[in-house]
Design a protein around this motif. Structure first.
Motif, PDB file in Angstrom:
ATOM      1  N   HIS A 131      -4.390   7.349   8.455  1.00  0.00           N
ATOM      2  CA  HIS A 131      -4.602   6.111   9.332  1.00  0.00           C
ATOM      3  C   HIS A 131      -4.106   4.721   8.469  1.00  0.00           C
ATOM      4  O   HIS A 131      -4.687   4.584   7.559  1.00  0.00           O
ATOM      5  N   HIS A 133      -4.402   1.172   7.532  1.00  0.00           N
ATOM      6  CA  HIS A 133      -5.646   0.201   7.366  1.00  0.00           C
ATOM      7  C   HIS A 133      -5.207  -1.255   7.332  1.00  0.00           C
ATOM      8  O   HIS A 133      -5.431  -1.852   8.435  1.00  0.00           O
ATOM      9  N   SER A 134      -4.487  -1.803   6.349  1.00  0.00           N
ATOM     10  CA  SER A 134      -3.943  -3.266   6.510  1.00  0.00           C
ATOM     11  C   SER A 134      -3.153  -3.468   5.508  1.00  0.00           C
ATOM     12  O   SER A 134      -2.983  -2.593   4.335  1.00  0.00           O
ATOM     13  N   PHE A 150      -5.262   4.854   4.487  1.00  0.00           N
ATOM     14  CA  PHE A 150      -6.307   6.217   4.517  1.00  0.00           C
ATOM     15  C   PHE A 150      -5.562   7.282   4.536  1.00  0.00           C
ATOM     16  O   PHE A 150      -4.977   7.872   5.557  1.00  0.00           O
ATOM     17  N   ASN A 197      -6.641   4.993  15.949  1.00  0.00           N
ATOM     18  CA  ASN A 197      -6.791   4.399  14.571  1.00  0.00           C
ATOM     19  C   ASN A 197      -8.255   3.764  14.458  1.00  0.00           C
ATOM     20  O   ASN A 197      -8.385   2.505  14.904  1.00  0.00           O
ATOM     21  N   PHE A 199      -9.837   1.868  12.019  1.00  0.00           N
ATOM     22  CA  PHE A 199      -9.766   0.813  11.233  1.00  0.00           C
ATOM     23  C   PHE A 199      -9.141  -0.270  11.965  1.00  0.00           C
ATOM     24  O   PHE A 199      -9.727  -1.349  12.097  1.00  0.00           O
ATOM     25  N   LYS A 200      -8.233   0.041  12.633  1.00  0.00           N
ATOM     26  CA  LYS A 200      -7.620  -1.027  13.491  1.00  0.00           C
ATOM     27  C   LYS A 200      -8.167  -1.435  14.653  1.00  0.00           C
ATOM     28  O   LYS A 200      -8.154  -2.574  15.034  1.00  0.00           O
ATOM     29  N   GLN A 203     -10.892  -3.637  13.525  1.00  0.00           N
ATOM     30  CA  GLN A 203     -10.283  -5.060  13.007  1.00  0.00           C
ATOM     31  C   GLN A 203      -9.832  -6.019  14.048  1.00  0.00           C
ATOM     32  O   GLN A 203     -10.165  -7.148  13.962  1.00  0.00           O
ATOM     33  N   LEU A 258      -8.892   5.089   0.583  1.00  0.00           N
ATOM     34  CA  LEU A 258      -7.615   4.275   0.808  1.00  0.00           C
ATOM     35  C   LEU A 258      -6.707   4.347  -0.292  1.00  0.00           C
ATOM     36  O   LEU A 258      -7.269   4.510  -1.682  1.00  0.00           O
TER      37      LEU A 258
END
Length: 310
Positions: A131, A133-134, A150, A197, A199-200, A203, A258
């Motif tokens: 996934h 993350h950023s 991730f 996803n 995480f996104k 966010q 991560l």
């Protein structure tokens, strides 16, 4: 559970549907005047409000300008090549070699991070849980662009051959000369697109809250879609030499599992000999310690970075 390919296809379908929905709500097309200022001449182009982009203007001027233009300045403000005009304006088209290198370099580095995320997402088979993350705001002096990903492989240590394979995958994105298409969408649409996803998905509400219009800005590169305030350079073909230099496991990241992917690249047309480029590669192998701070508005970060660089 969708496969990675199925998730990308679904996201692209939702992106296209939202783009068409926004287009259908425009109603009557309004004409605007765009004054294009070049070194030699000034040209006035009649374009469509909220539809036409600097890239469309470039196609009216010349093929070489269309290929080489990295970003635009609209009434003095930095502007994506694929972001629609909102009214009468003055336009400048700039290349990677144009002065004002700080803003252009930031757009270049940010685009490289986005593509690095696409590389990471495509590098693993479906049996590996991956996934995105950023990626942090670009800090050129750090020596590398990065993307935090991730990966459900707690003891993975990439080999040199795996890094070379990811570099080759990055080059494929470059060679396809893919456009970086921009679309601003409501928070609910963005969450629907990224519901696979975790995480996104989490966010997105904060990202939307930080924007005045409560929207999220997306960029599409081929079948890859990601979130960023931008701007990005016009297309991936403006990137020249590139290397995925390292992948570091983050022991103190915002979430467990991560990995920080790192790379270095040069704009197309910028040539360095092997020794000089190897210095950049070696610097980009060291763990980049820049941090992702979703609560800080990006234009404020830009001001801080510019001041530090000066």
């Amino acid at each position: 559970m969708l496969s990675k390919a199925e998730a990308r296809k679904r996201r692209c379908q939702l992106f296209e549907e939202e783009k068409q929905r926004q287009r259908s709500e425009l109603g009557r097309i309004e004409k605007i005047e765009v004054k294009y200022q070049s070194v030699e001449d000034e040209v006035v182009l009649v374009m469509n409000r909220n539809i036409s982009t600097p890239h469309d203007c470039a196609k009216h001027i010349s093929e070489s300008i269309t290929k080489m233009s990295a970003i635009a300045f609209v009434d003095g403000q930095i502007w994506d090549m694929h972001k629609p005009f909102t009214g009468n304006c003055e336009l400048q088209l700039v290349t990677m070699q144009t002065p004002r290198s700080g803003m252009i370099n930031n757009a270049f580095w940010r685009t490289c991070s986005l593509i690095l995320g696409a590389v990471a997402e495509n590098a693993f088979k479906d049996n590996v849980n991956v996934h995105l993350h950023s990626f942090p705001y670009p800090v050129i002096r750090s020596g590398s662009f990065v993307y935090d990903v991730f990966i459900d492989l707690p003891s993975w240590q990439p080999t040199d051959s795996e890094l070379r394979a990811m570099s080759a995958l990055f080059v494929k994105f470059i060679n396809r000369e893919l456009l970086l298409e921009r679309l601003e969408v409501p928070c609910s649409i963005a969450q629907h697109m990224f519901e696979d996803n975790p995480f996104k998905y989490q966010q997105i509400p904060q990202i939307a809250k930080d924007n005045d219009d409560d929207k999220v800005t997306l960029y599409q590169l081929g079948d890859h879609i990601d979130i960023s305030k931008g701007p990005m350079i016009s297309n991936s073909g403006l990137i020249g030499r590139v290397t995925v230099t390292a992948v570091h496991r983050l022991t103190n990241g915002p979430v467990d599992g991560l990995y920080r992917f790192q790379g270095v690249a040069l704009p197309k047309g910028i040539m360095l000999n092997h020794f000089a480029y190897s210095i950049l590669e070696n610097r980009a192998k060291k763990l980049n310690t820049v941090t992702w701070q979703p609560h800080i508005v990006e234009h404020e970060m830009m001001n801080n970075v510019t001041a530090s660089a000066n």
